[in-house]
Write a protein that holds these residues in place. Structure first.
Motif, short mmCIF file in Angstrom:
data_model
loop_
_atom_site.label_atom_id
_atom_site.label_comp_id
_atom_site.label_asym_id
_atom_site.label_seq_id
_atom_site.Cartn_x
_atom_site.Cartn_y
_atom_site.Cartn_z
N GLN B 270 41.63 1.63 44.76
CA GLN B 270 40.83 2.56 46.15
C GLN B 270 41.68 3.47 46.52
N ARG B 272 44.15 5.21 45.01
CA ARG B 272 44.45 6.38 44.26
C ARG B 272 43.88 7.63 44.62
N PRO B 273 42.56 7.43 44.92
CA PRO B 273 41.79 8.71 45.42
C PRO B 273 42.45 9.26 46.64
N LEU B 274 42.99 8.31 47.64
CA LEU B 274 43.24 8.87 48.79
C LEU B 274 44.62 9.46 48.46
N ALA B 276 45.15 11.24 45.77
CA ALA B 276 45.08 12.32 45.18
C ALA B 276 44.72 13.47 46.20
N LEU B 277 43.98 13.07 47.16
CA LEU B 277 43.44 14.23 48.23
C LEU B 277 44.65 14.45 49.08
#
Lengths: 395, 395
Positions: B270, B272-274, B276-277
């Motif tokens: 979970q 990882r997308p944080l 990425a942004l």
């Protein structure tokens, strides 16, 4: 380094309050978003004051985080929406959008004129009754897993129409204040720009993406595709504001485009943690603008109740009538789905205040009405959705 | 609504530039972070000017997003780090931390004094040579999947020691400027506070979490646990600044605590997308502070090369000597891992400038040196890691 401490404290306070109150709301079988808006009202400048008015002012970090939060929310809603599905409900969505703008505008104008405002000012005030906050309803629909229902699609399609019409209407009432009359050619251009943007990006983008899905599939690591679509989301959110539309319209379109890739499911998974971190900022910041201290007298409270009732009934009726072809149950759900004004009403009220058209009293009324509709609607939506659960789930 | 357009444009420009340059760097087999820092230097106020100096000033939205980005980065690194593993390398990490602070401080002070600055000022300048930016190295180690290596653990442990010592040292040199001598009792208190915070939270928190892991497991939806640990992350990041430490130390500890839950793997997914942004904002904003126009003359350029060489060699040597018990290859990796100064050097230089101790020339030198070490190190680290790939991977 003092500012780092302050910044982190405000981030922590906002986020923790949202977690706490959101969790409490869910325990009471209410949508979490109700708790988050209430958390904002509680810790905001007009109650506990744990975050102050300068921190939530436009362009400040908390406001920007809130904007990113709602942009990502509508992006994720777009991810769960196929263009085809929207097109199928196009007619109902159009009717809901148009009637949902006309009725609140008319009733709002009549009320404001009845309060003694001249027609040009009354029309500006009425414009604040118009725009629906897609964020509130979208969050409730997503939280309850109802985005695939036909009513949800009608609401989302109508929200796009609603935003275009509300933007035009705002343009009209602003130019009426100058007394110079309407520049119809200019308005037609604005309308053409907005409709063109939505059509070109919505239809063209989705088609383009479908064609190039295979190329994208070849990207090796999952974060790389996510980075690409997030750039698209921020980019279209920005461009849509250039056309006078809300940022969330561009984000919604970006999500719809991304939903055409084959990794749409993975993207949905990846977007969830982003929402968990960032959307609470939107709802808390929205709620923190509620100032109920203005309504301490019975007269003021009655006035607020009247204004809120006009806002609710007019929008509900517009949505209901527009969606009546779907049956009365579905039309009721659509109607309530359009009711929340939330941050959009606050923005129009702020514009009116800045333009000198709204006095302090009308400003406070419109802001409180906008936020009350945002808080009252989610429990009703949740109850309607739960009642209908066994029934017609589209797709 | 104009500010919304401006805000979204700057978010889009920063994020898209990071995507583009990060992707290019990876194509050249360089760590993506190099591309992101270069993207910042390129679009920043000293080159293209697509984002200006006020936008990256302390406390502005881009700066806050950068801070959140690096906080989440170190949180995610903590998630991949077990307390046990850190404890096992405790001795080496301690030595690396201490020597890695002492050598740059001594060499920096001698150089500054040689430049004609009085000792009290020379010591302040030297303090800017000290602190390692854990963010840069952590990102490279994570990008190349090397966080489980023994060298990575030594680096992370040493980064905590390094931050505590650097904070103390900064306290010492600041108080020396006043000419009032050292308040040893106060410094002892500050040290005790920082060490106590790390020990209590690190040891106690992990133990507490392990005991209550079962309770947390019962939380039904995955976003609910994520919300809880993100609140912990923001909370500890804030508290650690109260103890004079960097926010990332608290975030790292929060990650280590969360890694004791049974859903540690899900939390990693979970997060990882944080990253990425949000981490691109950190690296782009860091890079945007590079102002090479100050070094147009040969003399100035030579001076920059000398300062950077002193900073690199002193830190490399400190880390190398401290980690020598692990063998020379591992010690080299650890040494280079400690080299980046990045945003920490920039912060110390800004403090020095604000205190009137740094003149414009020294300020520009230290900032450029800090950013150059941040850009030069990742390719070296990547080369060292790739060379060693078949060798000793711990755990």
């Amino acid at each position: 380094m003092h500012h780092v401490t302050d910044t982190l404290l405000s981030l922590f306070v906002v986020f923790a309050a949202a977690q706490l109150c959101g969790g409490l709301a869910r325990r009471l079988r209410l949508p979490g978003v109700v708790g988050e808006i209430l958390a904002g009202a509680l810790i905001g400048p007009y109650a506990l004051g744990w975050i102050d008015a300068t921190q939530i002012a436009a362009g400040m970090p908390l406001d920007v985080l809130a904007e990113i939060g709602v942009v990502l929310l509508l992006f994720s809603v777009g991810l769960e929406t196929r263009l085809e599905d929207l097109r199928r409900v196009g007619k109902a969505a159009f009717l809901v959008g148009v009637l949902g703008v006309m009725l609140p505008f008319l009733l709002g104008a009549v009320w404001a004129h009845g309060q003694g405002y001249a027609w040009s000012r009354a029309l500006f005030i009425a414009a604040a009754f118009v725009a629906t906050s897609a964020g509130i309803t979208a969050r409730v629909l997503q939280e309850l897993g109802a985005l695939q229902r036909i009513e949800s699609r009608v609401i989302l399609g109508a929200a796009v129409i609603d935003d275009i019409l509300a933007m035009l209407l705002l343009g009209v009432v602003v130019s009426l204040q100058g007394g110079g009359g309407l520049d119809v050619a200019h308005l037609a251009l604005v309308l053409a720009g907005a409709v063109g943007f939505v059509a070109v990006i919505g239809l063209g983008g989705a088609r383009l993406m479908r064609r190039h899905a295979a190329t994208l599939d070849r990207r090796r690591d999952p974060e790389s595709l996510l980075g690409l679509v997030l750039a698209l989301c921020l980019g279209l959110a920005w461009v849509s504001t250039l056309f006078g539309l809300a940022a969330i319209i561009g984000a919604f379109l970006a999500g719809m485009i991304a939903s055409e890739t084959r990794q749409q499911h993975m993207l949905e998974q990846q977007t969830r943690p982003l929402l968990a971190l960032l959307t609470p900022f939107f709802f808390v910041v929205t709620g923190s603008k509620l100032d109920l201290s203005q309504f301490a007298s019975t007269d003021a409270l009655i006035m607020l109740a009247v204004v809120t009732a006009i806002a609710v009934v007019s929008k509900l009726l517009g949505g209901f009538l527009g969606a009546l072809t779907l049956g009365r149950r579905a039309a009721t759900l659509v109607g309530f789905g359009m009711v929340p004004r939330g941050e959009v009403g606050v923005v129009v009220a702020s514009l009116g205040l800045a333009a000198g058209v709204f006095d302090e009293r009308i400003y406070a009324l419109i802001v409180a009405m906008s936020l009350l509709t945002a808080m009252l609607t989610p429990p009703i939506l949740a109850a309607l959705l739960r009642r209908d659960r066994p029934a017609e789930a589209a797709s």
